[in-house]
Design a protein around this motif. Structure first.
Motif, PDB file in Angstrom:
ATOM      1  N   LEU A 185       8.597   3.637   2.419  1.00  0.00           N
ATOM      2  CA  LEU A 185       7.165   3.875   2.559  1.00  0.00           C
ATOM      3  C   LEU A 185       6.623   3.261   3.839  1.00  0.00           C
ATOM      4  O   LEU A 185       5.756   3.844   4.508  1.00  0.00           O
ATOM      5  CB  LEU A 185       6.431   3.299   1.350  1.00  0.00           C
ATOM      6  N   ALA A 186       7.142   2.110   4.196  1.00  0.00           N
ATOM      7  CA  ALA A 186       6.694   1.478   5.449  1.00  0.00           C
ATOM      8  C   ALA A 186       7.021   2.370   6.641  1.00  0.00           C
ATOM      9  O   ALA A 186       6.195   2.552   7.547  1.00  0.00           O
ATOM     10  CB  ALA A 186       7.364   0.111   5.600  1.00  0.00           C
ATOM     11  N   LYS A 187       8.217   2.960   6.648  1.00  0.00           N
ATOM     12  CA  LYS A 187       8.584   3.856   7.763  1.00  0.00           C
ATOM     13  C   LYS A 187       7.744   5.136   7.746  1.00  0.00           C
ATOM     14  O   LYS A 187       7.451   5.700   8.798  1.00  0.00           O
ATOM     15  CB  LYS A 187      10.074   4.185   7.673  1.00  0.00           C
ATOM     16  N   GLU A 188       7.378   5.562   6.557  1.00  0.00           N
ATOM     17  CA  GLU A 188       6.571   6.773   6.452  1.00  0.00           C
ATOM     18  C   GLU A 188       5.223   6.609   7.142  1.00  0.00           C
ATOM     19  O   GLU A 188       4.700   7.568   7.742  1.00  0.00           O
ATOM     20  CB  GLU A 188       6.376   7.112   4.968  1.00  0.00           C
ATOM     21  N   TYR A 189       4.677   5.410   7.098  1.00  0.00           N
ATOM     22  CA  TYR A 189       3.335   5.190   7.632  1.00  0.00           C
ATOM     23  C   TYR A 189       3.322   4.595   9.038  1.00  0.00           C
ATOM     24  O   TYR A 189       2.270   4.160   9.504  1.00  0.00           O
ATOM     25  CB  TYR A 189       2.522   4.308   6.678  1.00  0.00           C
ATOM     26  N   CYS A 190       4.463   4.561   9.694  1.00  0.00           N
ATOM     27  CA  CYS A 190       4.439   4.118  11.097  1.00  0.00           C
ATOM     28  C   CYS A 190       5.347   5.004  11.954  1.00  0.00           C
ATOM     29  O   CYS A 190       5.941   4.541  12.927  1.00  0.00           O
ATOM     30  CB  CYS A 190       4.832   2.647  11.214  1.00  0.00           C
ATOM     31  N   THR A 209      -5.558  -1.202  -2.514  1.00  0.00           N
ATOM     32  CA  THR A 209      -4.904  -0.858  -3.774  1.00  0.00           C
ATOM     33  C   THR A 209      -3.440  -1.266  -3.805  1.00  0.00           C
ATOM     34  O   THR A 209      -2.827  -1.288  -4.882  1.00  0.00           O
ATOM     35  CB  THR A 209      -5.012   0.657  -4.025  1.00  0.00           C
ATOM     36  N   LEU A 210      -2.866  -1.575  -2.644  1.00  0.00           N
ATOM     37  CA  LEU A 210      -1.453  -1.946  -2.617  1.00  0.00           C
ATOM     38  C   LEU A 210      -1.228  -3.364  -3.120  1.00  0.00           C
ATOM     39  O   LEU A 210      -0.262  -3.640  -3.836  1.00  0.00           O
ATOM     40  CB  LEU A 210      -0.894  -1.794  -1.205  1.00  0.00           C
ATOM     41  N   ASN A 211      -2.127  -4.291  -2.684  1.00  0.00           N
ATOM     42  CA  ASN A 211      -1.930  -5.689  -3.075  1.00  0.00           C
ATOM     43  C   ASN A 211      -3.126  -6.291  -3.797  1.00  0.00           C
ATOM     44  O   ASN A 211      -3.107  -7.466  -4.163  1.00  0.00           O
ATOM     45  CB  ASN A 211      -1.608  -6.537  -1.841  1.00  0.00           C
ATOM     46  N   GLY A 212      -4.187  -5.499  -3.990  1.00  0.00           N
ATOM     47  CA  GLY A 212      -5.349  -6.007  -4.727  1.00  0.00           C
ATOM     48  C   GLY A 212      -6.189  -7.007  -3.954  1.00  0.00           C
ATOM     49  O   GLY A 212      -7.038  -7.675  -4.553  1.00  0.00           O
ATOM     50  N   MET A 262       2.246  -3.965   4.772  1.00  0.00           N
ATOM     51  CA  MET A 262       2.235  -4.337   3.350  1.00  0.00           C
ATOM     52  C   MET A 262       3.500  -3.838   2.659  1.00  0.00           C
ATOM     53  O   MET A 262       4.124  -4.570   1.887  1.00  0.00           O
ATOM     54  CB  MET A 262       0.995  -3.763   2.680  1.00  0.00           C
ATOM     55  N   TYR A 263       3.843  -2.572   2.925  1.00  0.00           N
ATOM     56  CA  TYR A 263       5.064  -2.045   2.316  1.00  0.00           C
ATOM     57  C   TYR A 263       6.290  -2.813   2.791  1.00  0.00           C
ATOM     58  O   TYR A 263       7.238  -3.031   2.027  1.00  0.00           O
ATOM     59  CB  TYR A 263       5.216  -0.558   2.651  1.00  0.00           C
TER      60      TYR A 263
END
Length: 982
Positions: free
Chosen positions: A414-419, A352-355, A405-406
């Motif tokens: 958001l990228a830092k949130e998920y790593c 859903t982030l990049n289709g 992806m972020y």
């Protein structure tokens, strides 16, 4: 970088431990699944992990529904199978009992897994509760082909569905409620009510209601989403608090006057399906995906917006391999970052982030065409079924590569949130963000990010230096410093020193630029850095280097501040003293109350600001030792400054009178100050200090010498009196005042001879020195020890008797009176002796009569059987009984005397018996003489014993009176006596 990998499926704990016969059991299928991961994470399990359920249905699977670990499936024409996935080996098979040609059209299972609705193709609907085996028809629903049900997630329970919305194939929306209770005799229908609330149309004609979802937002606001084949409707309205049980009719009524909000797409494939994603159970959904003719409409759900629930909407168009004429999509499921699209022979996963399509799983033809895909909102598993098989998908760590992806989209937060749990990925994101900020000339933000990365320190530092960004460099160094561990002392020292230099350079530039506001902000920041508790140890260990840096920049103010932070108050005070700012030096002293610094700097401060210094000393009170301040006091009090002398005396008086200091040195020094500068206060101090040597705290000999040297005679007299040198006191007092001498002469109260001698000295002085006969007579009247004959030798020969006539007469009268008193005493003594002789004569003739039946007052046995005593009071005691009664009350001396007399009596008795047995007949005269001598000795001893034990009646005499405060029972024997009574 993303790529596809192929991995074998893994069996979870449930699939290993649970087996169901004959219908249902788990087994790991041999199919392959794929997911997207980073290249260096090849050992990780794939995101989408498929398992085939080891289940061979006896009939074709028509429909399947799963929710809250409850699975229901329709088999063949008339069979319903219910399975609790927590107990898969206990299936429940129910026959619907339909004899007509109707078949199951759809199954609807509520979020609790308790209520199952069975929509039949004959426009009927059946209801089955989880706790019953009986399928009950919904009579009010008859005549409507149910296509969708919007469950009430707020009020639904095991026994009731609460108000729900029902969509039919003719575009009608009904509100209904189903209860699991059996009902009454006249109404046993489970459906409580069934009423139409709205209708949907497409192109002016009724259109089937494909899906209905009900969600609650903020402030009791409700959102209802309903879809047809190519339209998505939204109904928004508020329900009064406490009226949720009354249903949703009010929401539709609020939208009657306005056309409902909807989105429409031109392509129609005959049906549509919407799915929502909820991160936690019973929370509001975060996103939606609507599968319709044009593609998949994906977006976020925002319940705060007043008019529409949908936000950030975008359309993912179907790929060319999806032909709506031959292989139309069947179902859709939305996860956190993907939506799964079910086609007749495969499953596709789209990010859903990049289709982008990231996963495709093709199913073999042997299982038949795929029928439907369902997601359990509680368990999170995705179920797919065909006519012959059931499959299950585990979704594991779906967000593992989202950070890439972020990061590619420059959404670094958001990228830092998920790593967060992957340091190596976090480092890549931070480095990318730092480079991005640097390229966009956001140097401060870049420095903050670079400080958190593992990039080479030197490269980053040079990068900011080349860009001439000292502020960013400083920020980078500060962040690096805060991230260092306490044991990295070398690195901390280097960074602290470098930062100090940068701060000082910046402060120097701003000071020359005359930018007061920025200058003050930078100085405050620098001082905050110097006062940082985290780096206090490093700054303290390298304070010499910091002092050198501050001195090289000529920054005196910050050097003083740093000295205070390091608690190097000695340097601060020395600085102020060198610049003649003694008041500031004293303020530092008073603020930090360091006794050692007071002792060190008091001499120089006392020289310039004596009053303020003494005030500070007084404020310190007992925390200062006055003895250690004497050098400062003596050094400058001798220089002759009146203010210094007055302040010295004030502090000494404070020590003596307020602090009650008993140190001899303090009192001696105060005494010397009084003697030299305040003689008026000397005598009062001596009088207040006490009149006994045990009370005073100064040296008496020193005080005497000091007073004598300065000619303070009254003070000397007072000291002599304290030293009990009364003769010297009188001699010296006679030089000052006769009255003072008189007061000294009366002091030796216990020594009459000395008093008389002192008074004679006073009389002699008055007669011979002052030649005042009247005063001499006054002395005679003031002391009762002096007689006229004592002072007559002091008078000269020419003095006539007229001056002493009265005194001589008075003396003769006293002698005569004394003689008369002696005569009277002699007469009284003679009369008393006469009476005593008469009493003795009378006692010789007294006697007492003892009856034969009299008993001892102590033992209560007959009196006459043993030796006894008879007292005038009438009490009679046996000798041994009286002995026992009297002995405990005797003193130690009398007890020892009594034992000695008893031994003598026993020895005399034994000697008498032995001589009596051994005496010959012809020596009778000699034996008789010895016997008389021994008898006299025995009688004397017995008389002495009687004087001790029979001097008075033990019951009526003084012994009984003295024993009145003694307990009846000896405390040492109390417990023994107490136990004897039990």
């Amino acid at each position: 970088m993303l790529r596809y990998i192929v991995a074998s499926c893994h069996t979870d704990i449930a699939s290993r431990n649970i087996a169901m016969q004959p219908y249902f059991s788990y087994r790991v299928c041999d199919c392959l699944c794929a997911g997207f991961v980073n290249v260096r994470l090849e050992e990780e399990k794939p995101i989408f992990n498929k398992q085939r359920i080891d289940f061979t249905p006896p009939e074709k699977i028509n429909h399947l529904a799963v929710c809250n670990n409850q699975l229901c499936m329709s088999l063949g024409k008339d069979t319903l199978l219910r399975i609790d996935l927590a107990k898969p080996d206990q299936p429940n098979q129910i026959e619907l009992g339909r004899k007509d040609d109707s078949r199951v059209h759809r199954l609807f299972l509520d979020p609790t897994g308790s209520h199952l609705l069975i929509s039949l193709s004959s426009c009927e609907c059946l209801y089955l509760n989880r706790n019953t085996q009986k399928v009950r028809p919904l009579s009010r629903w008859r005549g409507h082909l149910v296509e969708s049900v919007g469950w009430n997630k707020l009020l639904g329970s095991d026994s009731s569905t609460g108000p729900v919305l029902v969509g039919t194939s003719h575009g009608l929306i009904f509100e209904a409620e189903i209860s699991a209770s059996e009902g009454s005799l006249f109404n046993n229908n489970p459906d409580q009510y069934f009423r139409q609330v709205h209708s949907l149309e497409e192109d002016g004609r009724p259109a089937p209601v494909c899906c209905i979802e009900i969600e609650r937002g903020w402030e009791n606001k409700f959102f209802i989403i309903a879809t047809t084949r190519k339209r998505l409707f939204q109904f928004v309205g508020k329900v009064a608090e406490g009226t949720e049980q009354q249903g949703f009719s009010s929401i539709f009524a609020q939208n009657q006057d306005l056309l409902p909000s909807f989105q429409e797409f031109p392509v129609n494939m005959g049906y549509s399906e919407i799915t929502l994603y909820t991160s936690k159970l019973r929370s509001s959904p975060k996103a939606f995906a609507w599968m319709m003719g044009n593609g998949v409409l994906y977006g976020q759900l925002d319940s705060v917006r007043p008019d529409s629930l949908l936000s950030d909407v975008q359309v993912w168009e179907y790929t060319p391999d999806i032909d709506l004429s031959f292989n139309k999509p069947i179902s859709i499921v939305l996860t956190q970052f993907h939506f799964l699209l079910l086609l007749p022979d495969r499953v596709k996963a789209i990010c859903t982030l990049n289709g982008q399509e990231v996963y495709e799983d093709v199913f073999p033809d042997k299982f038949g065409a795929l029928r439907r895909m369902i997601k359990d909102p509680v368990g999170g598993l995705v179920w797919i079924y065909t006519e012959k098989a059931v499959f299950r998908y585990h979704i594991q760590r779906e967000s593992r590569d989202v950070w890439q992806m972020y990061m590619g989209m420059s959404k670094f937060d958001l990228a830092k949130e998920y790593c967060r749990d992957r340091p190596e990925c976090m480092d890549m994101v931070l480095a990318k963000e730092a480079e991005h900020c640097f390229q966009n000339k956001r140097y401060i933000e870049s420095a903050k990010c670079y400080a958190l990365t593992q990039n080479y320190f030197e490269e980053i530092a040079l990068k900011f230096i080349e860009a001439k960004q000292e502020d960013a460099l400083k920020e980078f160094l500060l962040k690096k410093l805060n991230n260092l561990k306490p044991n990295e002392r070398t690195q901390i020292t280097l960074l602290v020193t470098w930062l100090a230099e940068l701060y000082l350079n910046r402060i120097g530039q701003l000071e020359s630029d005359c930018n007061a506001v920025v200058f003050q902000e930078t100085r405050d920041e620098f001082r905050q850095f110097l006062g940082s508790s985290k780096h206090k140890e490093c700054l303290f260990n390298n304070r010499g280097t910091i002092y050198d840096l501050l001195a090289s920049h000529g920054n005196v103010d910050d050097m003083v501040y740093f000295s205070v932070v390091m608690q190097d108050y000695e340097r601060v005070i020395s600085h102020y003293c060198q610049h003649d700012d003694f008041t500031a030096a004293l303020e530092v002293l008073s603020k930090h109350c360091d006794e050692k610094l007071f002792y060190k700097f008091s001499p120089v401060l006392m020289q310039h600001i004596p009053k303020k210094v003494v005030d500070a000393w007084i404020q310190m009170g007992k925390r200062l030792d006055p003895k250690k301040l004497i050098p400062a006091l003596m050094n400058y009090s001798q220089m002759g400054s009146t203010q210094q002398i007055n302040e010295t005396i004030r502090y000494m008086e404070f020590c003596v009178y307020e602090l009650t200091v008993t140190e001899e040195a303090i009192h001696n020094y105060l005494l010397s100050l009084y003697a030299k500068y305040r003689p008026d206060s000397l005598l009062s101090y001596l009088e207040q200090a006490g009149m006994h040597s045990s009370e005073i705290h100064y040296d008496l000999k020193y005080a005497l010498r000091l007073c004598a040297e300065n000619g303070y005679l009254k003070a000397c007299v007072l000291v002599y009196k304290i030293m009990e040198l009364y003769e010297e006191a009188v001699d010296l007092a006679l030089k000052v005042d006769v009255d003072l001498a008189k007061s000294c002469a009366d002091l030796p109260e216990d020594d009459e001879e000395l008093r008389k001698k002192l008074w004679l000295k006073i009389a002699k002085h008055v007669v011979q020195e002052e030649k005042d006969v009247k005063k001499a007579m006054n002395c005679l009247s003031s002391c009762n020890l002096l007689k006229i004959e004592d002072i007559l030798p002091f008078f000269p020969d020419f003095v006539t008797i007229d001056h002493f006539k009265e005194a001589i007469c008075g003396s003769l009268e006293e002698y005569n009176q004394h003689i008369e008193e002696l005569k009277q005493e002699m007469e009284e003594a003679t009369e008393s002796a006469k009476r005593i002789r008469e009493d003795i004569q009378e006692m010789r003739n007294k006697y007492g009569v003892v009856d034969s039946q009299e008993k001892c007052a102590s033992c209560d046995f007959p009196l006459l059987n043993r030796p006894f005593y008879l007292f005038l009071c009438g009490h009679m005691f046996h000798y041994d009984c009286l002995f026992q009664e009297v002995t405990p009350h005797l003193s130690v001396y009398k007890l020892s005397r009594l034992e000695e007399l008893q031994k003598k009596l026993a020895a005399a008795t034994q000697s008498s018996k032995s001589r009596h047995r051994a005496a010959p007949k012809d020596e009778g005269d000699t034996a008789s003489l010895g016997k008389a001598s021994a008898g006299t000795s025995r009688e004397q001893v017995k008389s002495d014993i009687d004087d001790i034990i029979a001097c008075e009646c033990v019951y009526c005499g003084e012994l009984m009176i003295k024993s009145i405060d003694k307990p009846f029972i000896d405390p040492d024997k109390f417990e023994e006596e107490k136990s004897s009574w039990l």
